[in-house]
Motif scaffolding. Sequence first.
Motif, mmCIF file in Angstrom:
data_model
loop_
_atom_site.group_PDB
_atom_site.id
_atom_site.type_symbol
_atom_site.label_atom_id
_atom_site.label_comp_id
_atom_site.label_asym_id
_atom_site.label_seq_id
_atom_site.Cartn_x
_atom_site.Cartn_y
_atom_site.Cartn_z
ATOM 1 N N LEU A 143 0.914 -1.263 -0.046
ATOM 2 C CA LEU A 143 0.051 0.100 0.063
ATOM 3 C C LEU A 143 0.901 1.382 -0.001
ATOM 4 N N THR A 144 0.277 2.308 -0.754
ATOM 5 C CA THR A 144 0.823 3.567 -0.772
ATOM 6 C C THR A 144 -0.419 4.505 -0.663
ATOM 7 N N VAL A 145 -0.019 5.449 0.459
ATOM 8 C CA VAL A 145 -1.198 6.469 0.564
ATOM 9 C C VAL A 145 -0.707 7.830 0.023
ATOM 10 N N LEU A 146 -1.351 8.552 -0.766
ATOM 11 C CA LEU A 146 -1.007 9.846 -1.351
ATOM 12 C C LEU A 146 -1.683 10.747 -0.349
ATOM 13 N N SER A 147 -0.943 11.339 0.657
ATOM 14 C CA SER A 147 -1.574 12.031 1.675
ATOM 15 C C SER A 147 -2.232 13.193 1.255
ATOM 16 N N ASP A 148 -1.712 13.728 0.306
ATOM 17 C CA ASP A 148 -2.516 15.241 -0.464
ATOM 18 C C ASP A 148 -3.506 14.711 -1.446
#
Length: 183
Positions: A143-148
């Motif tokens: 998983l990668t979450v794009l914070s913005d």
Amino acid sequence: MTGTALLVMDIQVGIVSRIDEPDYLPRLARAVEAARAAGVPVVYVVLGFRPGHPEISARNKSFGALRPGAFTPEDPGAAVHPDLAPREGDTVVTKKRISAFAGSDLDLVLRGSGIEHLVLTGIATSGVVLSTVRQAADLDYRLTVLSDGCADADPEVHRVLTGKVFPRQAEVTTVEEWLTTLK
């Protein structure tokens, strides 16, 4: 980026209207365009119900309070926001609860496409993103979450989730930082 998909979750007219962040949609659109250009599949996850909402129990605190007809095929608020409309080749998955996996065929679509890594974006950080991070981690996705690329009506909740909670199960980065990995 074989094996990676960008998930664009709950970017629907009736949900986007709850967020007051003018740069959010253009930033997310850059991520979507860059993913397409790099050959990364874009998967839209939308909330949707049948007319009459037979999928919703009155006991469900979140969905039991929806107005009649909300997020049905006839509801204009259920449409993906026009600034990020799906294109030919994109996949649209309809979910019935908070998590992108709940009541949908998302896992089947991802596994059938050989996807092992999910890049998550969406509204709300404390809703679909949190629930999907938890369930996807349990399903052994990277998983990668794009914070913005995520937004929440409560900035403090967003900050705590992206800064303290998500890093336990996902890489957390920004749209711009992720775009550099696509080159």
